[in-house]
Enzyme design. Structure first.
Site, PDB file in Angstrom:
ATOM      1  N   ARG A 173       0.840  -1.192   0.000  1.00 27.18           N
ATOM      2  CA  ARG A 173       0.000   0.000   0.000  1.00 27.18           C
ATOM      3  C   ARG A 173       0.878   1.245   0.000  1.00 27.18           C
ATOM      4  O   ARG A 173       2.025   1.224   0.477  1.00 27.18           O
ATOM      5  CB  ARG A 173      -0.909   0.016   1.232  1.00 27.18           C
ATOM      6  CG  ARG A 173      -1.825  -1.204   1.344  1.00 27.18           C
ATOM      7  CD  ARG A 173      -2.600  -1.184   2.654  1.00 27.18           C
ATOM      8  NE  ARG A 173      -3.508  -2.312   2.783  1.00 27.18           N
ATOM      9  CZ  ARG A 173      -3.207  -3.469   3.377  1.00 27.18           C
ATOM     10  NH1 ARG A 173      -1.994  -3.626   3.924  1.00 27.18           N
ATOM     11  NH2 ARG A 173      -4.103  -4.441   3.459  1.00 27.18           N
ATOM     12  N   LYS A 197      -1.990  -2.812   7.972  1.00 25.37           N
ATOM     13  CA  LYS A 197      -3.182  -2.465   8.737  1.00 25.37           C
ATOM     14  C   LYS A 197      -3.239  -3.283  10.019  1.00 25.37           C
ATOM     15  O   LYS A 197      -2.833  -4.446  10.046  1.00 25.37           O
ATOM     16  CB  LYS A 197      -4.433  -2.734   7.895  1.00 25.37           C
ATOM     17  CG  LYS A 197      -4.615  -1.765   6.737  1.00 25.37           C
ATOM     18  CD  LYS A 197      -5.934  -2.016   6.025  1.00 25.37           C
ATOM     19  CE  LYS A 197      -6.179  -0.985   4.936  1.00 25.37           C
ATOM     20  NZ  LYS A 197      -7.477  -1.209   4.247  1.00 25.37           N
ATOM     21  N   HIS A 268      -2.837   2.345  -5.666  1.00 24.33           N
ATOM     22  CA  HIS A 268      -3.675   1.176  -5.432  1.00 24.33           C
ATOM     23  C   HIS A 268      -3.891   0.402  -6.727  1.00 24.33           C
ATOM     24  O   HIS A 268      -4.059  -0.821  -6.716  1.00 24.33           O
ATOM     25  CB  HIS A 268      -5.019   1.595  -4.825  1.00 24.33           C
ATOM     26  CG  HIS A 268      -5.589   0.566  -3.893  1.00 24.33           C
ATOM     27  ND1 HIS A 268      -4.965   0.209  -2.712  1.00 24.33           N
ATOM     28  CD2 HIS A 268      -6.703  -0.202  -3.981  1.00 24.33           C
ATOM     29  CE1 HIS A 268      -5.678  -0.722  -2.105  1.00 24.33           C
ATOM     30  NE2 HIS A 268      -6.736  -1.006  -2.856  1.00 24.33           N
ATOM     31  N   ARG A 271      -1.047  -1.826  -7.075  1.00 21.98           N
ATOM     32  CA  ARG A 271      -1.242  -2.953  -6.152  1.00 21.98           C
ATOM     33  C   ARG A 271      -2.173  -3.989  -6.793  1.00 21.98           C
ATOM     34  O   ARG A 271      -1.894  -5.187  -6.771  1.00 21.98           O
ATOM     35  CB  ARG A 271      -1.822  -2.418  -4.844  1.00 21.98           C
ATOM     36  CG  ARG A 271      -2.165  -3.456  -3.776  1.00 21.98           C
ATOM     37  CD  ARG A 271      -2.543  -2.703  -2.501  1.00 21.98           C
ATOM     38  NE  ARG A 271      -3.244  -3.517  -1.528  1.00 21.98           N
ATOM     39  CZ  ARG A 271      -2.662  -4.287  -0.619  1.00 21.98           C
ATOM     40  NH1 ARG A 271      -1.338  -4.385  -0.608  1.00 21.98           N
ATOM     41  NH2 ARG A 271      -3.363  -4.962   0.267  1.00 21.98           N
ATOM     42  N   HIS A 294      -3.604  -9.063   3.275  1.00 26.48           N
ATOM     43  CA  HIS A 294      -5.042  -9.135   3.477  1.00 26.48           C
ATOM     44  C   HIS A 294      -5.347  -9.967   4.722  1.00 26.48           C
ATOM     45  O   HIS A 294      -4.758 -11.033   4.926  1.00 26.48           O
ATOM     46  CB  HIS A 294      -5.727  -9.786   2.273  1.00 26.48           C
ATOM     47  CG  HIS A 294      -5.782  -8.905   1.075  1.00 26.48           C
ATOM     48  ND1 HIS A 294      -5.919  -9.391  -0.214  1.00 26.48           N
ATOM     49  CD2 HIS A 294      -5.726  -7.547   0.946  1.00 26.48           C
ATOM     50  CE1 HIS A 294      -5.943  -8.385  -1.072  1.00 26.48           C
ATOM     51  NE2 HIS A 294      -5.823  -7.265  -0.393  1.00 26.48           N
ATOM     52  N   TYR A 303      -9.349 -10.858  -6.958  1.00 30.33           N
ATOM     53  CA  TYR A 303      -8.452 -10.850  -8.106  1.00 30.33           C
ATOM     54  C   TYR A 303      -8.667 -12.055  -9.009  1.00 30.33           C
ATOM     55  O   TYR A 303      -8.302 -12.023 -10.183  1.00 30.33           O
ATOM     56  CB  TYR A 303      -6.992 -10.778  -7.630  1.00 30.33           C
ATOM     57  CG  TYR A 303      -6.727  -9.500  -6.883  1.00 30.33           C
ATOM     58  CD1 TYR A 303      -6.665  -8.291  -7.555  1.00 30.33           C
ATOM     59  CD2 TYR A 303      -6.579  -9.501  -5.502  1.00 30.33           C
ATOM     60  CE1 TYR A 303      -6.460  -7.105  -6.870  1.00 30.33           C
ATOM     61  CE2 TYR A 303      -6.366  -8.325  -4.816  1.00 30.33           C
ATOM     62  CZ  TYR A 303      -6.312  -7.130  -5.503  1.00 30.33           C
ATOM     63  OH  TYR A 303      -6.125  -5.960  -4.817  1.00 30.33           O
TER      64      TYR A 303
END
Length: 322
Positions: A173, A197, A268, A271, A294, A303
């Protein structure tokens, strides 16, 4: 067009809404905030999003009484229906329902609610929007053009090339990229230590082209931009401080816009492109999930829709019986 409110204004609105709640409801919000931040380790932005949704619900149920016993399934449904009537999008409704379910589950576990009505609250399913991505040849064109600019030795061009190569090579990110420090790079094994995150740390590999661009930036470009306030940051702005995310986004937008036929993408988008190209190259979902950071495999599975969509497009274009 109405201007988007600033983050400071949104925080002020949230504080005002929280202050207007009855004491019991306000106390529950405060405890929930501490749970999200301290126990679950969520970012300030995520915590604020959760609280905004929960405060909205509690302000609605407070019209019927000052206690949490008013948080029932009919009350949840009435609140969500009111949101829908205001024209709130499906995606936002789904997010708000998820926030409320998280709150009611926590309130039930901690004894604030006798029963948890959240699992029976449903929201309109949100439309899946496939992310725009670069084709592999378009990504290569963007990197080649960036390398040509960096060949002149300008420190900003060297930085921009290293930034692009690293984003595309790793799929990290933009916040993770801008937060990199010098000791987060393992040059020998070509690994980045990334803090993602929820303060989750992961190791992400990068390839030879990114390694070469990064080495050139660190040896020839960064010393030219560095100042006393640079600290350990890997990527620097023109004035020597840590590169901010807005500038990183501009670098990516400018590089991608120069590629004929490419969609207008930011970090993004790179990414998304990295994840798609990994899967198209044979990587398994679990590996891509780990690389991207994730929390759940469901996020990474998006994806697979992108790659299937591409296969269908190729089939339609090339098969005689398509």
């Amino acid at each position: 067009m109405e201007r988007r409110r600033s983050g400071a204004a949104a925080r002020t609105d949230l504080r005002a809404a929280r202050a207007s709640l009855p004491d019991e409801l306000g106390s529950a919000v405060d405890r929930f905030q501490r749970h999200l931040a301290a126990e679950r380790g969520l970012s300030r932005h995520t915590v604020r999003a959760y609280l905004g949704d929960v405060v909205s619900l509690l302000a609605d149920v407070a019209n019927s009484g000052p206690g949490l016993d008013q948080v029932t399934l009919p009350a949840l449904r009435s609140w969500l229906a009111g949101q829908h009537a205001q024209g709130i999008s499906r995606a936002t409704l789904a997010r708000r329902a998820a926030s409320v379910r998280t709150f009611t589950a926590w309130a039930h576990r901690t004894g604030l609610l006798a029963a948890d009505p959240g699992p029976r609250l449903t929201a309109p399913s949100k439309h899946r929007v496939l992310p725009s991505v670069l084709r592999a040849d378009q990504a290569d064109s963007a990197m080649t053009a960036s390398a040509a600019g960096a060949a002149q030795g300008d420190p900003v061009a060297l930085r921009d090339h290293a930034l692009l190569e690293l984003l595309y090579a790793t799929g990290i990110r933009v916040a993770e990229l801008c937060g990199l420090d010098l000791d987060d790079i393992d040059h020998e094994r070509r690994l980045l230590r990334v803090l993602g995150k929820g303060e989750r740390e992961r190791a992400v590999p990068f390839g030879v082209p990114a390694d070469a661009a990064l080495e050139r930036w660190l040896s020839a470009g960064r010393p030219e931009l560095g100042t006393d306030r640079s600290g350990p940051a890997v990527f620097l702005g023109a004035r020597g401080g840590r590169l901010d995310q807005r500038m990183a986004r501009r670098v990516v937008h400018d590089a991608v816009q120069a590629v004929p036929g490419a969609a207008d993408l930011g970090p993004h988008g790179l990414r998304h492109s990295a994840a798609t190209h990994l899967l198209e190259g044979g990587a398994d979902l679990r590996s891509v999930q780990e690389l991207l950071g994730h929390a759940t495999l469901a996020t990474t599975q998006l994806y697979t829709h992108v790659t299937v969509d591409r296969l269908k497009a190729i089939h339609d274009r090339t098969h005689p019986r398509s």
